[in-house]
Design an enzyme around this catalytic site. Structure first.
Site, PDB file in Angstrom:
ATOM      1  N   ASP B   2       0.856  -1.178   0.000  1.00 52.77           N
ATOM      2  CA  ASP B   2       0.000   0.000   0.000  1.00 52.77           C
ATOM      3  C   ASP B   2       0.901   1.239   0.000  1.00 52.77           C
ATOM      4  O   ASP B   2       1.719   1.406   0.908  1.00 52.77           O
ATOM      5  CB  ASP B   2      -0.875  -0.059   1.268  1.00 52.77           C
ATOM      6  N   ASP B  96      -2.878   2.665  -5.886  1.00 48.80           N
ATOM      7  CA  ASP B  96      -1.847   2.663  -4.853  1.00 48.80           C
ATOM      8  C   ASP B  96      -1.857   1.431  -3.955  1.00 48.80           C
ATOM      9  O   ASP B  96      -1.217   1.420  -2.918  1.00 48.80           O
ATOM     10  CB  ASP B  96      -1.977   3.938  -3.993  1.00 48.80           C
ATOM     11  N   GLU B  97      -2.589   0.411  -4.339  1.00 49.56           N
ATOM     12  CA  GLU B  97      -2.706  -0.761  -3.485  1.00 49.56           C
ATOM     13  C   GLU B  97      -2.714  -2.023  -4.332  1.00 49.56           C
ATOM     14  O   GLU B  97      -3.373  -2.033  -5.379  1.00 49.56           O
ATOM     15  CB  GLU B  97      -4.053  -0.705  -2.754  1.00 49.56           C
TER      16      GLU B  97
END
Lengths: 370, 378
Positions: B2, B96-97
């Site tokens: 993350d 973003d993950e």
């Protein structure tokens, strides 16, 4: 009302009328079928306000009368009764009781007085058409009927009198802008002055069901706004689509000079085979035409590729063209002769296809981008 | 895996003068929402999904930037490339993950999964200039929890042996799928910690919470057998706008609709897809949501065609002059672009429009965006 009828006779009549009844209705009585016992016959009527069907069938009538009950429920009940059962129907006040063997149903009724009657009005144009001809007009065109709501005037078959080299004909045309199907039969007596009419898709489907069981002459009566079809035991009345069918003749190319002749069966099977590779709904099949052969190919980004070479009669310049394989098969399905003829211009222009054994049918197919 | 305050981190990387300032990314209008707050801004209580008005009150000196998705996508792609070097089984959840399945990679890289991840985190910092937090465990549920344990620049491992003990101490709200309503229900039943769930019978939980009870029972024990799903094709693409002021009149809404159709079309063209169904979304000033869908006769990726359908859906909703706060358009039911936009021989003028649009796209692709655009977009 009190009567007895054989299950299979009731089921047959019900299955004809119940398909007119829409599954969901805002007006409750439109979900119902009208049952009327009179003159030694049972008459079943269903309507969606655009289309109405009345079907007569023999029954053992003890007492005349009429009511309306939910069409799909009644149809389901009769369908599930054992074959050969005798079905008793009797109306008491607000319910219809149905008895068959040891089964007993009571159905809530709505008064027949509330059931909408579709009046056909004045129908000045009358003629008859043999069932096989009607079948031809429908089968060879209906696959091309558009489902696009915004162009509602394409949502049916355009039936009109056409003037050709061999005199007048009764011609049916359907198109969705990507393909067009046209077929004609000899002009029946009495049809000469009829207006061009657009018969809605649903009416076409209902009429087509009767043609599987009916061989004789169909009585047709029509005006600018309504049409009536008379079969032996059924009468179908329908509104016509209120719109102008486009001038389709301008989309039928005249100057396509690349002629391809190919065995319809081989072509159809090959198209079906190569399109197996693609999981997509609208598969595109690429045709590479060379002297006396064509190469079919389908590419699916997920699954892979398929190709098949076929012998064909072709002597024009080599070219490539892509079609929606479903559309191509729809047309090939209607070809009765051994051979299908295609006249092509280039990879971006419509192709004209004809049945090698039937000059009266013509198809236009728009290529896909390849 | 993350990325820490991803959008804000990219902005700070590209503009070092922002490094020690509170930074908020999001729409700066009265109706804007915080999409990311940097860790400095978070110390003032700002968090994502908070209305911007409230964020500005909490942290008046914060720098507020509109999101620049294109740059975030490029950074995300760069991170993804480093992840792909570790394993082919990468499941991105957002820009973003992502979940990474490292099963069996030890033999390949000669490093344990923990060592691989530590190296990945340090490579990302060195080469891309943003930091990330890592959670390592034996399934997706626990890995996600682990990655949230210590942020930013966190590195947490939940091993199989300590799973039950670790979970027993955690609050029930940690369980994926337990939102506010479920949390209240569990609290009413006296259940606050996962440890309590571990003591209960599966049948009992099923009886109390029906099918969700089964999920509670399994997750409380750290059982989660979901696989890593790679490369799922998109199911829908959409563009929507929340207006600064409510709009009731059709002509003004239509202007926004056109711009959205251009965006939608651009996204579809990029993915080489054609949408079979168009859905119009409206939200009234009272937050009532209206959606209207219709299938296109021929699937399309062209702004012109999407707009035509959008207009047909929008017009009837404008009859009563209802003020709308949001308008959006979504394409679904995709087919490959090649199958769509079949030329229509009855409407040759539309095919000319289609050709014009494709030509404009080519010009813009060659000479930069917006070299040529429709008068309507000006």
């Amino acid at each position: 009302m009190k009567l007895t009828i054989e299950r299979s006779a009731l089921l047959k009549a019900l299955s004809h009328v119940q398909s007119v009844v829409e599954k969901r209705n805002t007006i409750p009585i439109l979900s119902n079928v009208q049952i009327e016992a009179a003159d030694g016959q049972l008459a079943l009527t269903a309507t969606d306000l655009d289309l109405a069907i009345v079907e007569h069938t023999g029954a053992d009538i003890a007492q005349d009368g009429a009511t309306t009950v939910p069409a799909h429920t009644l149809h389901d009940i009769v369908r599930k009764l054992p074959d050969g059962a005798q079905v008793g129907l009797s109306l008491n006040d607000r319910t219809l009781t149905l008895n068959a063997g040891r089964s007993r149903f009571t159905l809530a009724c709505l008064p027949r007085e509330d059931f909408p009657v579709m009046s056909a009005g004045e129908l000045p144009h009358r003629f008859t058409l043999p069932a096989p001809q009607m079948k031809r007009l429908i089968d060879k065109t209906r696959f091309a009927i558009s489902t696009e709501e915004t162009r509602y005037y394409l949502n049916g078959i355009y039936l009109h009198v056409a003037e050709g080299e061999k005199g007048s004909t009764l011609r049916a045309v359907a198109t969705d802008g990507h393909r067009l199907a046209q077929v004609e039969v000899a002009l029946p007596d009495g049809a000469a002055g009829m207006p061009g009419i657009i018969i809605p898709r649903k009416t076409v489907q209902e009429i087509r069901k009767h043609l599987d069981e009916f061989e004789g002459e169909i009585g047709i009566e029509l005006s600018d706004t309504k049409i009536l079809f008379r079969f032996a035991h059924a009468v179908v009345t329908s509104k016509l689509i209120d719109g102008t069918f486009p001038d389709y003749s301008r989309v039928i190319p005249e100057g396509n000079d690349r002629l391809l002749k190919i065995s319809c069966e081989e072509f159809s099977e090959a198209v079906d085979r190569v399109s197996t590779i693609s999981s997509d709904k609208s598969r595109s099949v690429k045709l590479a035409l060379e002297t006396d052969k064509i190469m079919l190919s389908v590419t699916s980004p997920e699954n892979g590729t398929a190709t098949e070479e076929l012998a064909a009669d072709y002597s024009a310049e080599a070219m490539e063209i892509g079609f929606n394989s479903r559309y191509l098969l729809d047309i090939l399905d209607q070809v009765e002769g051994d051979e299908v003829e295609a006249r092509l211009a280039d990879s971006a222009s419509p192709t004209v296809m004809r049945d090698g054994a039937d000059e009266s049918a013509l198809y236009v197919l728009m290529p896909m981008r390849v | 895996m993350d990325c820490d305050a991803f959008y804000a981190a990219v902005e700070k990387r590209d503009n070092p003068s922002l490094a020690d300032k509170p930074l908020i990314i999001g729409g700066n209008s009265d109706r804007g929402v915080v999409s990311t707050a940097c860790y400095i801004a978070r110390t003032y209580g700002v968090h994502s999904a908070m209305p911007m008005v409230q964020a500005r009150k909490l942290c008046p000196h914060a720098v507020i930037l509109k999101p620049d998705m294109e740059r975030y996508r490029i950074a995300s792609r760069a991170v993804r490339n480093l992840m792909d070097a570790l394993t082919p089984l990468v499941e991105p959840l957002s820009l973003d993950e992502a979940f990474l399945d490292l099963t069996g990679t030890e033999a390949l890289h000669g490093l344990s999964p923990a060592e691989q991840l530590a190296r990945l985190a340090s490579d990302v910092e060195k080469t891309i200039g943003i930091s990330l937090s890592v959670g390592l465990s034996h399934n997706k549920f626990l890995a996600k929890i682990a990655s949230d344990l210590k942020k930013p620049r966190g590195f947490s491992i939940i091993g199989k042996a300590e799973t039950l003990d670790f979970l027993a101490r955690q609050k029930v709200s940690l369980i994926w799928g337990v939102g506010k309503a479920m949390c209240d229900r569990l609290h009413n039943d006296g259940i606050t910690h996962i440890g309590q769930l571990q003591q209960m019978e599966e049948a009992d939980l099923l009886r109390r919470y029906s099918s969700f009870g089964g999920k509670l029972w399994r997750l409380a024990r750290g059982i989660d057998d979901r696989q890593i799903v790679t490369g799922t094709a998109p199911k829908s693409v959409s563009a929507e706008t929340t207006f600064e002021h409510d709009i009731a009149d059709y002509e003004t809404l239509e202007i926004h609709l056109w711009k959205q159709c251009e965006r939608l079309s651009k996204a579809l063209k990029k993915k080489d897809l054609a949408a079979g169904t168009v859905t119009l979304k409206l939200k009234t000033a009272q937050h009532r949501q209206i959606t209207r869908s219709r299938a296109l006769f021929s699937p399309s990726q062209l702004a012109d065609r999407l707009f035509e359908m959008g207009q047909a859906l929008l017009k009837p909703e404008c009859r009563d002059q209802i003020p709308y706060r949001l308008l959006g358009i979504t394409g679904t039911n995709f087919t490959p672009a090649q199958m769509g936009d079949t030329p229509d021989f009855l409407q040759p003028e539309k095919d000319r429009h289609a050709k014009a649009e494709r030509t404009m796209d080519q010009i813009n692709a060659r000479f930069g965006t917006q070299m040529v655009k429709k008068g309507r977009s000006v």
